[in-house]
Design an enzyme around this catalytic site. Structure first.
Site, short mmCIF file in Angstrom:
data_model
loop_
_atom_site.label_atom_id
_atom_site.label_comp_id
_atom_site.label_asym_id
_atom_site.label_seq_id
_atom_site.Cartn_x
_atom_site.Cartn_y
_atom_site.Cartn_z
N GLU A 224 0.89 -1.17 0.00
CA GLU A 224 0.00 0.00 0.00
C GLU A 224 0.92 1.20 0.00
O GLU A 224 1.49 1.56 1.02
CB GLU A 224 -0.91 -0.02 1.22
CG GLU A 224 -2.13 0.89 1.10
CD GLU A 224 -1.83 2.34 1.41
OE1 GLU A 224 -1.74 3.14 0.43
OE2 GLU A 224 -1.69 2.70 2.57
N CYS A 258 -1.63 9.52 3.16
CA CYS A 258 -1.45 9.14 1.76
C CYS A 258 -2.61 9.57 0.87
O CYS A 258 -2.44 9.69 -0.34
CB CYS A 258 -1.21 7.63 1.64
SG CYS A 258 -2.51 6.63 2.36
#
Length: 376
Positions: A224, A258
């Site tokens: 990720e 993010c």
């Protein structure tokens, strides 16, 4: 200034026994204990309880590591981790069920079904920006699937890492779930153990190294990673709402998230209005925080201030920084050069570029001409 020697015994005591820990967890998995519904539910419920019982300690660790306020600590790390564990405990029985499938006529009277099997022993390498949810969140999935798990928290957040190492053995099955602290060298040694699956959350550069290290063992890897996540604001948008949402989301955890808005593509017709209202929203949201937003460490502080110093855009709010507190004021930069660092590198900080677009099609074309973002 004084120096002191460290006895070999103390060095050995502080060094984790990685092979021994992994071997213990593999033996536990081989025993079949983690496969039962009862074990999975009990561990998931214990994980939820761990987060709720220790909310104050978790918030204090996040404030020490990241300068995080209690509400942000609760929203992003505590409630989300506890909620994920609670949801998994509620649904794990359903997830474990066989799913029967019809077979082709030539294979009758046979029966066919899909049955979900745990991988075995899983390594979770967590991220520093949300150290609990991005370490324990993947662990929820691993536990629900019946795996044993090694948790490697980020060394960039030492208080959170130490708290996790303290709490996990108190609440969870020590022979099935272990925390191993350390730096990149520890991660490399862990990867070298040849896990059955690795979950890594973090930057692209480190993710590539994790992938390369796992490849020699043919270990499946879930990455990720980051990316530059754009916000597109069209001419018919509700500018008041858009400005508040963009500013608030950008400032969570000092922009170190993010899926934070990495840059804005605004229609030329509404750009000035949007800029003014984002400035107003930032001023309102940060009225009690005049010192700026705390950055996680000096390396990231230097990276951000260097990128800001190199911009060719117009800084319309903020721009100041304080190296003594590694803090940066929330900053809006209008029309930077598309080739400069603010527009080519993931920002991961409280700096928001706003680019002017002539149409929605131009904005979509701009996003599609660049590497795929994580979110939009």
């Amino acid at each position: 200034m004084t120096t002191e020697s460290v006895a070999p015994e103390s060095v050995a005591a502080s060094t984790p026994d990685i092979p021994g820990t992994v071997r213990r967890l593999r033996d536990t998995f081989a025993s079949g204990r983690t496969r039962s519904l009862e074990w999975r539910k009990q561990q998931l419920q214990a994980l939820e309880k761990m987060m709720l019982d220790n909310e104050a300690a978790v918030a204090a660790a996040l404030e020490e590591d990241l300068g995080r306020k209690p509400f942000e600590a609760w929203l992003a790390d505590i409630a989300s981790t506890a909620g994920e564990a609670k949801d998994a405990a509620k649904n794990v029985r359903k997830w474990m069920r066989r799913k029967y499938r019809l077979l082709e006529m030539s294979q009758l009277p046979g029966r066919g079904w899909v049955e979900h099997e745990p991988y075995g022993t899983v390594l979770v390498i967590g991220a520093w920006n949300f150290p609990f949810v991005l370490t324990l969140g993947p662990a929820v999935g691993a536990i629900a699937a019946g795996n044993t798990v090694v948790l490697k928290p980020s060394e960039v957040c030492p208080a959170s890492s130490a708290l996790m190492a303290e709490l996990v053995p108190k609440y969870l099955d020590n022979d099935a779930i272990a925390v191993i602290e350390g730096d990149g060298a520890v991660s490399q040694e862990l990867i070298a153990q040849g896990f059955d699956h690795i979950c890594f959350t973090g930057g692209t550069e480190i993710g590539r190294k994790v992938y390369e290290g796992a490849a020699s063992h043919l270990t499946p890897v879930t990455l990720e990673l980051g990316g530059k996540s754009p916000v597109i604001v069209s001419a018919d948008a509700d500018i008041d709402v858009a400005a508040k949402r963009i500013a608030w989301t950008k400032l969570i955890n000092s922009g170190q998230i993010c899926i934070a808005p990495d840059y804005v593509l605004a229609d030329a017709k509404i750009r000035d209005e949007l800029v003014d209202k984002i400035k107003a929203a930032v001023t309102t949201f940060e009225s009690e925080n005049p010192g700026g937003k705390r950055i996680v460490n000096e390396r990231h502080f230097d990276r951000l201030t260097t990128s800001l110093a190199a911009t060719k855009g117009n800084v319309v709010i903020g721009g100041a920084s304080d190296a003594s507190t590694i803090s940066i004021q929330p900053t809006v930069v209008v029309d930077p050069d598309p080739a400069e660092p603010l527009m080519t590198d993931e920002i991961f900080g409280p700096i928001l570029p706003i680019m002017t677009m002539q149409s929605l099609d131009d904005a979509i074309g701009f996003v599609n001409s660049r590497p795929k973002p994580l979110a939009v």
